[in-house]
Structures are given as structure tokens and as C-alpha cells.
Design an enzyme around this catalytic site. Structure first.
Site, PDB file in Angstrom:
ATOM      1  N   ASP A   1     -12.852   9.986  -1.717  1.00 35.59           N
ATOM      2  CA  ASP A   1     -13.454  11.214  -1.537  1.00 35.59           C
ATOM      3  C   ASP A   1     -13.770  12.240  -2.694  1.00 35.59           C
ATOM      4  O   ASP A   1     -14.655  12.565  -3.205  1.00 35.59           O
ATOM      5  CB  ASP A   1     -12.755  11.785  -0.254  1.00 35.59           C
ATOM      6  CG  ASP A   1     -11.027  11.887  -0.486  1.00 35.59           C
ATOM      7  OD1 ASP A   1     -10.599  11.379  -1.376  1.00 35.59           O
ATOM      8  OD2 ASP A   1     -10.372  12.350   0.150  1.00 35.59           O
TER       9      ASP A   1
ATOM     10  N   GLU B   1      -0.728  13.096  -5.983  1.00 30.66           N
ATOM     11  CA  GLU B   1      -0.211  14.010  -5.218  1.00 30.66           C
ATOM     12  C   GLU B   1       0.588  15.203  -5.868  1.00 30.66           C
ATOM     13  O   GLU B   1       0.276  16.449  -5.498  1.00 30.66           O
ATOM     14  CB  GLU B   1       0.499  13.323  -3.969  1.00 30.66           C
ATOM     15  CG  GLU B   1      -0.008  12.519  -3.315  1.00 30.66           C
ATOM     16  CD  GLU B   1      -1.117  13.108  -2.179  1.00 30.66           C
ATOM     17  OE1 GLU B   1      -1.192  14.204  -2.289  1.00 30.66           O
ATOM     18  OE2 GLU B   1      -1.734  12.145  -1.555  1.00 30.66           O
TER      19      GLU B   1
ATOM     20  N   GLU C   1     -10.345  19.971   5.476  1.00 31.23           N
ATOM     21  CA  GLU C   1     -11.633  19.808   4.894  1.00 31.23           C
ATOM     22  C   GLU C   1     -12.739  20.685   5.462  1.00 31.23           C
ATOM     23  O   GLU C   1     -13.689  21.249   5.013  1.00 31.23           O
ATOM     24  CB  GLU C   1     -12.199  18.285   4.975  1.00 31.23           C
ATOM     25  CG  GLU C   1     -11.139  17.585   3.941  1.00 31.23           C
ATOM     26  CD  GLU C   1      -9.773  17.411   4.380  1.00 31.23           C
ATOM     27  OE1 GLU C   1      -9.463  17.532   5.461  1.00 31.23           O
ATOM     28  OE2 GLU C   1      -9.034  17.052   3.547  1.00 31.23           O
TER      29      GLU C   1
ATOM     30  N   ARG D   1      -0.845  19.014  -6.039  1.00 32.39           N
ATOM     31  CA  ARG D   1      -0.446  20.060  -5.340  1.00 32.39           C
ATOM     32  C   ARG D   1       0.690  20.740  -6.314  1.00 32.39           C
ATOM     33  O   ARG D   1       0.635  22.005  -6.179  1.00 32.39           O
ATOM     34  CB  ARG D   1       0.708  19.342  -4.301  1.00 32.39           C
ATOM     35  CG  ARG D   1      -0.181  18.618  -3.027  1.00 32.39           C
ATOM     36  CD  ARG D   1       0.802  17.916  -2.356  1.00 32.39           C
ATOM     37  NE  ARG D   1      -0.115  16.868  -1.491  1.00 32.39           N
ATOM     38  CZ  ARG D   1       0.171  16.582  -0.199  1.00 32.39           C
ATOM     39  NH1 ARG D   1       0.906  17.174   0.612  1.00 32.39           N
ATOM     40  NH2 ARG D   1      -0.648  15.754   0.315  1.00 32.39           N
TER      41      ARG D   1
ATOM     42  N   THR E   1      -8.586  19.992  -5.657  1.00 33.18           N
ATOM     43  CA  THR E   1      -8.912  19.305  -4.088  1.00 33.18           C
ATOM     44  C   THR E   1      -7.833  19.781  -3.392  1.00 33.18           C
ATOM     45  O   THR E   1      -7.871  19.395  -2.088  1.00 33.18           O
ATOM     46  CB  THR E   1      -9.074  17.708  -4.485  1.00 33.18           C
ATOM     47  OG1 THR E   1      -9.606  17.072  -3.257  1.00 33.18           O
ATOM     48  CG2 THR E   1      -7.715  17.172  -4.811  1.00 33.18           C
TER      49      THR E   1
END
Ligand code: DMJ
Length: 480
Positions: free
Chosen positions: A243, A110, A378, A114, A467
Site C-alpha cells: 500500500d 513501524e 484509511e 509512528r 503514512t
């Protein structure tokens, strides 16, 4: 021709009592996304400044790592939208307040996608060294995560103490978490000319490439940090925990100038595996979807997270991969759109179950526990890719409908947007009092790019999006 703006009254719900204006021109749509961003930012600024997340209903904040997550996730979005004042204020906070010298456990994945991703992309867009210096500092503090017997990183790092550990209940790491930090670490090495970042993440990809336990390119969801082997074998999904492994195979290949054959090989094999084992059609309307496999048993369950896949497939096809990837992308985008359209609020739930029987009239079922919407990106992400590659306006219209639904059911008077509990109840959607940082970092950015006519704005031939929607450059090819 532009349609005349109409006024639409919002349904009565605690999150929103403000009438929304409906407009359809491109410039109006861009401005509507900017307005949404400003509204979200106002809440963050007023009640959560410098903290990780806004709690818009209670007008307070939530802390996860204590790194100003929303602020950093939003930097490049503000730059792209031309929100100069807001950007300047946020930059000032990064300069004066942001420190990584903190005794705090952060999640490697994360924080990489980010914070490291946000800093790197903002550095590229602005050319301002401040962001690169911060990225370097953070990158070096994340490195202890890779000191494991297997070289598969631990999930958590204390960026102040330089120690790392797995979650309390297991020595496993999540597959997606260890294979979706590569774009950022590789770029950090390129910028700093320090190879260690690239080396540690390339090692993970090499290990996963040759590991037994895959099924036609599909990978299990966990990997052990001691043994370096997959665990919980036989369960395959394109949703949570797996994913972005698939997404980053393709994107690393693109980032590196399409020279790393193992990445392409793994990606192509995985898509064949998806087609063979996970793609099915619903009975009633023949909607194509991606289900899950558990010890050879098919489950027609699809997370909203899987809606990244059409965008990734389209990006692959744009880069010369088989045309049938694009055909599948078109069909899956329609399905993701239906996941919104068929709900009473026009917002997708977190998880749907598709109906394989033609005797029933409904394509989509939603279990009570899966009815929440976390403002996830998404589907709008895929709409952006599909519009860029096809110029079919229906993708813009679908994105516009989604923005209207966010405004109608998740917008909080006074500032901010909130996750909701029940996308099937327009009268009481049940605000959850949380605005995820990815709403500003991803959802609103992709909506803005979807409506922008400027195809050179973050051209997909020059940038690859991590992502968390932070663009990093495709590496220039070395001179021949
Ligand atoms: C984001 O943090 C990233 O897109 C990640 O890959 C998946 N989850 C959220 C958004 O849904």
C-alpha cells in the site's frame, strides 16, 4: 441550519452501555472528536501510561517495542486539538522517561512511521528542540538496518545494540516497509544537515525504480535483502505489504518540491497499472473497487487498507496530476463509504470481497475470518482529503456516521476504544481488548481535520502527511 441533538441508545454490547448524543453542527462535531480523544486518552493514561498500547477491556497494557507508542503517536494530535494539559503531561514523559538506549528489537517501518514521524511532526508544530533531539537519537539508532548486501534494509533493528536482522523465517523485507520510511529519513537529513539518512532511503527508491518484475508500474510485495531482487513475483495488491509504496511515491515527489522525476514517473505508471489490472465494478450497483492480481488471475478482494488510495489520488490531482485520478478518487471514496454503510454496525470489516455478478443483489461479501475492525484510519483519511478538495459536505456526514459507529460499538466504559471481532453483529461485536496507537495518531486526527473549517490548519499546500498521519513540511524551493 443545525438539527436538534437527539439521544440515541446504544445497542447492548459489552464494549458500550453509554447513551450517545447525536449532533450535527461543525463545532459540535469537532467537540465530539475531542471527546472521543479524551476518552481514549483517559484509558491509556489510567491503565497503560508509558506503554505501547492500551488493553481497554482488561484495563491493562500491551508492549510491542516498549517505546510508549500510543503516547508518541498521539502528541501531534493533542497539539492540533488544543489539548494543552494532556500534551504537557505527555511531553514531560518524553523528556523524563523516553529512552532509545534499550536492548530491544524494533520494526524499522513501524518505528519510523509512528515514533520518528511523530517526533518530527511534533517538533515542527511546537518548535521544541526536545522532539528533534529525540528524533535524531532514534534516527541514528535505526541506521544499522541498512547495512545489508543489497542496501535494502532489514525489517528489524536492535536500537540498543546497533544490530539488525530480517524476520526469523526469511531474508525478505516487505516492499511497503522499505519504501515508506523515506519522508521521515529525508526530513531528518534536512533538519540535521546530515546527509546519511536521506542517502540510504533514496538508494532504496533508486533500486526499486530500476528493478525488473513490475507489471505496468505495479510492484511485487517482497524484496530480498541479499539479492536486492523482488520475490513472490506476479502477485499485486494495493493492500497489505504494498500500500504505502504507492502513497510515498507521490508524497516524496510533493515533499521535495516536485522535482524528482523518477518518483513521479513511477507513480503515474503505477496508477495506470492500477486502472488497467486492478480496478473493476461490482455487478449489482456498479461500485468501483480495487482488487488483486495473482499470476494474471483477478481476485475481487479489497483490504480496508486500500481506502488510503482515494485520498492519495485526490492529493495528486490537486498537485496537477490527471483529472481522471480525481474521478477515480470520487468513485473509490463512495465504495469505502459503502464498506461501512452496508455493515450492521456501520463499521468496515478488515477485508471485503466484491461481487462481479449482476444476478446477485449484494455488492459486498465478508468472510467470517475478515469481519474484524481494528479502528483503522484509511477511510476517514480519504474523507479528509476529499472534503478539503471538494468541500462536498457528504464527506463530513460520512465521517460523522463513522464516528457514531465507533462510539456505539467500540467505546469502552471507563476509558479507551477497542478493536472488535465482528462488524456484522451489533449485539455482540466481540471486543478484542486492544486499542491500536493509530486510532489516536491517525483516525481521530483525520476526523478532527475533516470537521475543522480552518483550511489553513495543516494546509495540504504546506504539509505532507506521512503514512501514520504525522505532517512534515513540504520543502521550500531553493532561491532561483
Ligand atoms: C498505520 O500504521 C499506517 O497507516 C500504515 O500505513 C498502515 N497501517 C496502519 C493503519 O491502518
Amino acid at each position: 441550519m443545525r438539527k436538534k441533538p437527539k439521544l440515541k441508545r446504544s445497542p447492548a454490547n459489552p464494549a458500550n452501555t453509554v447513551p450517545q448524543e447525536v449532533s450535527t453542527g461543525t463545532a459540535d462535531r469537532l467537540e465530539a472528536v475531542r471527546d472521543a480523544f479524551r476518552h481514549a486518552w483517559k484509558g491509556y493514561k489510567d491503565y497503560a501510561w508509558g506503554h505501547d498500547e492500551l488493553k481497554p477491556i482488561s484495563k491493562s497494557f500491551g508492549e510491542w517495542f516498549g517505546l510508549g507508542l500510543t503516547l508518541i503517536d498521539s502528541l501531534d494530535t493533542m497539539w492540533i486539538m488544543g489539548l494543552k494539559e494532556e500534551f504537557a503531561e505527555a511531553k514531560n514523559w518524553v523528556e523524563k522517561e523516553l529512552t532509545f538506549n534499550k536492548n530491544v528489537d524494533v520494526n524499522l517501518f513501524e518505528t519510523t512511521i509512528r515514533v520518528l514521524g511523530g517526533l518530527l511532526s511534533t517538533y515542527h508544530l511546537t518548535g521544541d528542540q526536545l522532539f528533534l533531539e529525540k528524533a535524531k537519537d532514534l534516527g541514528s539508532r535505526l541506521m544499522p538496518a541498512f547495512k545489508t548486501p543489497s542496501k535494502i534494509p532489514f525489517s528489524d533493528v536492535n536500537i540498543g545494540k546497533g544490530t539488525a536482522h530480517p524476520p526469523r523465517w526469511t531474508s525478505d523485507s516487505t516492499l511497503a516497509e522499505v519504501t515508506s520510511i523515506q519522508l521521515e529519513f529525508r526530513e531528518l537529513s534536512r533538519l540535521t544537515q546530515e546527509p546519511q539518512y536521506q542517502e540510504v532511503v533514496n538508494e532504496v527508491m533508486k533500486l526499486v525504480h530500476k528493478l525488473p518484475g513490475k507489471q505496468d508500474g505495479l510492484v511485487p510485495m517482497f524484496i530480498n535483502t541479499n539479492s536486492g531482487q523482488f520475490t513472490h513475483k506476479g502477485v499485486f495488491t494495493l493492500g497489505a505489504r504494498a500500500d504505502s509504496y504507492y502513497e510515498y511515491l507521490l508524497k516524496q515527489w510533493i515533499q521535495g518540491g516536485k522535482t524528482e522525476d523518477e518518483l513521479l514517473e513511477d507513480y503515474l505508471q503505477a496508477i495506470e497499472g492500477v486502472k488497467k489490472h486492478l480496478v473493476r465494478q461490482t455487478g449489482p450497483s456498479r461500485l468501483t473497487f480495487v482488487g488483486e492480481l495473482s499470476h494474471n488471475r483477478f481476485n475481487p478482494k479489497m483490504d480496508h487498507l486500500v481506502c488510503f488510495l482515494p485520498g492519495t489520488l485526490a492529493l495528486g490531482a490537486h498537485n496537477g496530476l490527471p483529472g481522471d485520478h480525481m474521478d477515480l478518487a470520487v468513485e473509490l471514496t463512495e465504495t469505502c463509504h459503502q464498506m461501512y454503510k452496508q455493515m450492521e454496525t456501520g463499521l468496515s470489516p478488515e477485508i471485503v470481497h466484491f461481487n462481479l455478478q449482476s444476478s446477485d443483489s449484494r455488492d459486498v461479501n465478508v468472510k467470517p475470518a475478515d469481519r474484524h475492525n481494528l479502528l483503522r484510519p484509511e477511510t476517514v483519511e480519504s474523507l479528509f482529503y476529499m472534503y478539503r478538495f471538494t468541500k462536498d459536505n457528504k464527506y463530513r456526514d460520512w465521517g460523522w456516521d463513522i464516528l457514531q459507529s465507533f462510539n456505539n460499538y467500540t467505546k469502552v466504559p471507563g476509558g479507551g476504544y477497542t478493536s472488535i471481532n465482528n462488524v456484522r453483529d451489533p449485539v455482540n461485536p466481540g471486543p478484542r481488548d486492544k486499542m491500536e496507537s493509530f486510532f489516536l495518531g491517525e483516525t481521530l486526527k483525520y476526523l478532527y481535520l475533516l470537521f475543522s473549517d480552518d483550511m489553513e490548519l495543516l494546509s495540504l499546500d504546506k504539509y505532507v502527511f506521512n503514512t501514520e498521519a504525522h505532517p512534515v513540511p513540504i520543502w521550500p524551493s531553493p532561491p532561483k
